[in-house]
Design a protein around this motif. Structure first.
Motif, PDB file in Angstrom:
ATOM      1  N   THR A   1      28.378 -21.111 -11.211  1.00 43.37           N
ATOM      2  CA  THR A   1      28.938 -22.368 -11.708  1.00 43.37           C
ATOM      3  C   THR A   1      29.127 -22.250 -13.218  1.00 43.37           C
ATOM      4  O   THR A   1      28.300 -21.668 -13.912  1.00 43.37           O
ATOM      5  CB  THR A   1      28.015 -23.555 -11.392  1.00 43.37           C
TER       6      THR A   1
ATOM      7  N   THR B   1      33.186 -25.449 -10.673  1.00 43.76           N
ATOM      8  CA  THR B   1      32.388 -26.612 -10.311  1.00 43.76           C
ATOM      9  C   THR B   1      31.484 -26.189  -9.156  1.00 43.76           C
ATOM     10  O   THR B   1      31.694 -25.146  -8.511  1.00 43.76           O
ATOM     11  CB  THR B   1      33.265 -27.785  -9.847  1.00 43.76           C
ATOM     12  N   LEU B   2      30.473 -26.988  -8.866  1.00 41.82           N
ATOM     13  CA  LEU B   2      29.595 -26.658  -7.740  1.00 41.82           C
ATOM     14  C   LEU B   2      30.398 -26.562  -6.451  1.00 41.82           C
ATOM     15  O   LEU B   2      30.226 -25.623  -5.666  1.00 41.82           O
ATOM     16  CB  LEU B   2      28.497 -27.714  -7.605  1.00 41.82           C
TER      17      LEU B   2
END
Length: 304
Positions: free
Chosen positions: A156, A165-166
């Protein structure tokens, strides 16, 4: 096939990324012994500016790590951009990862952390598709070269203009069982402008990982942790130390949640220069929280 260090791993391990300021000096081959002497159990070798470690040195580091029960991982070059659509550049990115995997194999390590890349002013969905294709190529090449036992950990990222992003990292990891998240909690904090910290935020992060990959793989995540300064425009600005009073995130809420869930991650501290001292603080905090639960670590803690 797992490295001997991974097979022996029965509880979380803690250590620094790269060489901390308090390392007494000498070659990197001395790092495992020194880390063991101060109570740490992991080391992430940095290939950030290129894979410059020779095979003989890599094997020596691996032997020292094995002798001192130090868990090794490697970080691939920072300039890798799996989202770059240019075919020539993408081939170079693939080769950079393969070179890191080759060094990891020589060290006896089985984890390689890889940056997801930058958007290059493209839509996030298009960038993600490009990165997925790149990872498929990398896995195929790894299998062909005999490196199928080494897992890749997409990371991440901390800047808003980066892929990572996650949710994007979890999408990448759904391509193959050997792709497991490197969750950098400092990066998530920075790209969310400080929102991704504290019990509720960390709980949502862990729940999101478990929903996407299942509990077993969630327990095996690779964790990067440090405090990070950020700007409201672009996210990550710079790494800090645990003593910084202004920025987060704080480790205690995460340690409490992971201990309660019997997670067994590799914890790598990326503080600016104090990563060994801060890693020791993380270890102390984590096991204090683990002791509160009065439960032994589960038998499924060992990880690939």
């Amino acid at each position: 096939m797992h490295s001997e260090a991974e097979n022996k791993m029965a509880e979380p391990v803690f250590g620094p990324a790269g060489t901390p300021d308090d390392f007494p000096g000498g070659s990197t081959e001395k790092m495992p012994g020194w880390l063991a002497s101060i109570g740490l159990s992991a080391f992430e070798y940095q290939c950030g500016r290129g894979v410059r470690v020779g095979e003989e040195t890599a094997r020596s580091i691996g032997r020292k790590a094995l002798e001192n029960d130090i868990f090794l991982s490697l970080h691939a070059p920072y300039y890798i951009n799996l989202a770059n659509p240019d075919a020539a550049r993408q081939e170079k990115n693939v080769q950079y990862v393969i070179s890191t995997v080759r060094a990891a194999d020589a060290m006896g390590a089985s984890r390689v952390v890889v940056h997801s890349g930058t958007l290059l002013k493209r839509a996030r969905g298009e960038a993600l598709k490009t990165a997925m294709a790149a990872l498929k190529t990398i896995l195929r090449r790894c299998d062909g070269a005999g490196f199928g036992h080494i897992s890749l950990y997409p990371e991440t990222m901390g800047k808003t203009g980066q892929l990572g992003t996650l949710e994007e990292v979890l999408s990448l990891c759904q391509l193959d069982e050997r792709l497991i998240p490197c969750v950098d909690f400092g990066h998530l904090y920075a790209r969310s402008f400080g929102a991704a910290e504290g019990p509720e935020a960390f709980l949502e992060i862990l729940d999101t990982i478990e929903r996407a990959l299942g509990v077993k793989r969630a327990k095996r995540i690779h964790v990067h942790f440090s405090k990070i300064a950020y700007t409201k425009k672009g996210g990550e600005l710079r790494h800090l130390t645990f003593d910084d009073p202004e920025y987060g995130p704080e480790f205690l809420p995460l340690a409490s949640l992971m201990a309660a869930r019997d997670y067994c991650p590799v914890f790598i501290c990326e503080s600016a220069g104090t990563q060994s001292r801060d890693a020791l603080r993380m270890k102390e905090i984590y096991f204090a929280e683990r002791k509160r639960s009065y439960e032994p670590f589960s038998s499924d803690c060992p990880v690939p």
